[in-house]
Design a protein around this motif. Structure first.
Motif, short mmCIF file in Angstrom:
data_model
loop_
_atom_site.label_atom_id
_atom_site.label_comp_id
_atom_site.label_asym_id
_atom_site.label_seq_id
_atom_site.Cartn_x
_atom_site.Cartn_y
_atom_site.Cartn_z
N UNK A 217 84.11 13.87 -97.75
CA UNK A 217 82.66 13.68 -97.87
C UNK A 217 82.27 13.56 -99.34
N UNK A 218 82.81 14.41 -100.19
CA UNK A 218 82.46 14.38 -101.62
C UNK A 218 82.90 13.05 -102.24
N UNK A 219 84.07 12.56 -101.86
CA UNK A 219 84.55 11.30 -102.43
C UNK A 219 83.67 10.13 -102.00
N UNK A 220 83.31 10.09 -100.74
CA UNK A 220 82.44 9.00 -100.26
C UNK A 220 81.08 9.04 -100.93
N UNK A 221 80.50 10.23 -101.07
CA UNK A 221 79.18 10.33 -101.68
C UNK A 221 79.22 10.03 -103.18
N UNK B 265 79.55 20.05 -102.94
CA UNK B 265 78.82 20.13 -104.21
C UNK B 265 79.78 20.20 -105.39
N UNK B 266 80.82 21.00 -105.28
CA UNK B 266 81.78 21.16 -106.37
C UNK B 266 82.60 19.89 -106.58
N UNK B 267 83.14 19.32 -105.51
CA UNK B 267 84.03 18.17 -105.64
C UNK B 267 83.26 16.88 -105.93
N UNK B 268 82.01 16.80 -105.53
CA UNK B 268 81.23 15.60 -105.80
C UNK B 268 81.15 15.34 -107.30
N UNK B 269 80.83 16.38 -108.07
CA UNK B 269 80.76 16.23 -109.52
C UNK B 269 82.14 15.91 -110.10
N UNK C 240 96.47 8.71 -102.02
CA UNK C 240 97.62 8.53 -102.91
C UNK C 240 97.26 8.52 -104.39
N UNK C 241 96.00 8.27 -104.72
CA UNK C 241 95.63 8.15 -106.13
C UNK C 241 94.54 9.15 -106.52
N UNK C 242 93.38 9.06 -105.86
CA UNK C 242 92.25 9.88 -106.27
C UNK C 242 92.44 11.36 -105.96
N UNK C 243 93.01 11.64 -104.80
CA UNK C 243 93.19 13.06 -104.44
C UNK C 243 94.16 13.77 -105.37
N UNK C 244 95.33 13.18 -105.71
CA UNK C 244 96.18 13.84 -106.71
C UNK C 244 95.51 14.00 -108.08
N UNK C 245 94.70 13.03 -108.48
CA UNK C 245 94.00 13.14 -109.75
C UNK C 245 92.97 14.26 -109.74
N UNK C 246 92.45 14.58 -108.56
CA UNK C 246 91.45 15.64 -108.43
C UNK C 246 92.08 17.00 -108.15
N UNK C 247 93.38 17.13 -108.34
CA UNK C 247 94.05 18.38 -108.00
C UNK C 247 93.47 19.61 -108.69
N UNK C 248 93.13 19.56 -110.00
CA UNK C 248 92.54 20.77 -110.61
C UNK C 248 91.26 21.23 -109.91
N UNK C 249 90.41 20.29 -109.56
CA UNK C 249 89.19 20.66 -108.86
C UNK C 249 89.47 21.18 -107.46
N UNK C 250 90.43 20.59 -106.77
CA UNK C 250 90.79 21.04 -105.43
C UNK C 250 91.34 22.46 -105.45
N UNK C 251 92.18 22.76 -106.42
CA UNK C 251 92.73 24.11 -106.53
C UNK C 251 91.63 25.11 -106.81
N UNK C 252 90.72 24.77 -107.71
CA UNK C 252 89.64 25.70 -108.07
C UNK C 252 88.75 26.00 -106.88
N UNK C 253 88.26 24.96 -106.21
CA UNK C 253 87.36 25.19 -105.09
C UNK C 253 88.11 25.82 -103.91
N UNK C 254 89.40 25.53 -103.78
CA UNK C 254 90.19 26.16 -102.72
C UNK C 254 90.31 27.66 -102.92
N UNK C 255 90.50 28.10 -104.16
CA UNK C 255 90.59 29.52 -104.43
C UNK C 255 89.24 30.20 -104.20
N UNK D 1 87.21 23.76 -116.40
CA UNK D 1 87.09 23.11 -117.70
C UNK D 1 87.20 21.60 -117.58
N UNK D 2 88.14 21.14 -116.75
CA UNK D 2 88.31 19.70 -116.57
C UNK D 2 87.07 19.06 -115.98
N UNK D 3 86.47 19.72 -115.00
CA UNK D 3 85.28 19.17 -114.39
C UNK D 3 84.09 19.18 -115.33
N UNK D 4 84.13 20.01 -116.37
CA UNK D 4 82.97 20.14 -117.26
C UNK D 4 83.03 19.16 -118.42
#
Length: 232
Positions: A46-50, A110-114, A140-155, A227-230
């Motif tokens: 959802x965040x990626x599409x938006x 909200x977190x992943x959209x930004x 295959x491309x965007x999700x691996x690049x967003x790994x720092x954000x995924x880990x953060x919001x997952x925790x 930090x990466x997202x900021x």
């Protein structure tokens, strides 16, 4: 007589077996694990599409999801109880997993959209030119690049769902499916008659350990993701 302060490891075994902490821990891992998997998958989609696809109503959908973060869960308990009951999912694992997923989804989007908005568009465009489909570009491309954000919001989601008490209290009346928060509350009430406080505190330690280990192992990933997202 054992001196005060002497370690008693039998308290752990008694809490695990006699106080059913082991069963509560299994229920919590099952519910939180399933909810976390669904939340991360649907939240990322959802965040990626938006974030990457403009379409009519894009902002309406986004702000509606964000508004869900401002809605007190106390106001939704009564209608939520009747909805879950009418669907036949009251006191079930899958019912609690779906409710947990809906509860955590607004913050995840909200977190992943930004975060997705900061990823370079040129990489996705190059993949499209090479013949990748939209699904292939995402997974295959965007999700691996967003790994720092995924880990953060997952925790963050893991910590919030692991400590959730109000939703399972209302939607999970079956003692065999109690999660840790429910089980510990039940034990705390029962200790007024049994006086097994050592077993109760051993159970509290067992409940705290997974959260403590997760924080110790992933504290750097959480900091790097924020930090990466900021700064991107």
């Amino acid at each position: 007589m054992v001196a005060a302060g002497h370690p008693r490891f039998d308290n752990w075994a008694r809490a695990w077996a006699e106080a059913s902490i082991g069963r509560y821990l299994f229920n919590t891992v099952l519910v939180v694990g399933g909810a976390l998997l669904l939340t991360m998958l649907f939240g990322a989609l959802v965040a990626y599409c938006l974030a990457r696809y403009p379409f009519p109503g894009n902002r309406i959908v986004y702000y509606t999801l964000v508004a869900g973060m401002l809605f007190p869960v106390f106001l939704a308990l009564v209608p939520l109880f009747f909805v879950v009951d009418q669907l036949g999912m009251l006191g079930t694992y899958h019912g609690l997993i779906l409710v947990y997923t809906a509860y955590a989804l607004p913050f995840t989007v909200f977190f992943l959209h930004a975060f997705f908005r900061t990823l370079p568009t040129a990489v996705a465009e190059a993949a499209f030119l090479d013949g990748c489909s939209h699904a292939a570009v995402f997974f295959r491309i965007m999700l691996p690049m967003a790994r720092p954000g995924l880990v953060s919001v997952g925790i963050f989601n893991f910590l919030g769902l692991w400590n959730q008490y109000l939703l399972p209290l209302v939607l999970n009346p079956d003692p065999d499916r109690y999660v840790l928060a429910q089980g510990l509350a039940f034990l705390a009430v029962s200790q007024g008659y049994r006086s097994d406080w050592s077993g109760l505190f051993a159970g509290l330690v067992i409940a705290i350990l997974p959260v403590l280990v997760a924080y110790i192992l992933f504290q750097r990933q959480i900091r790097d993701g924020l930090t990466a997202g900021a700064v991107k």
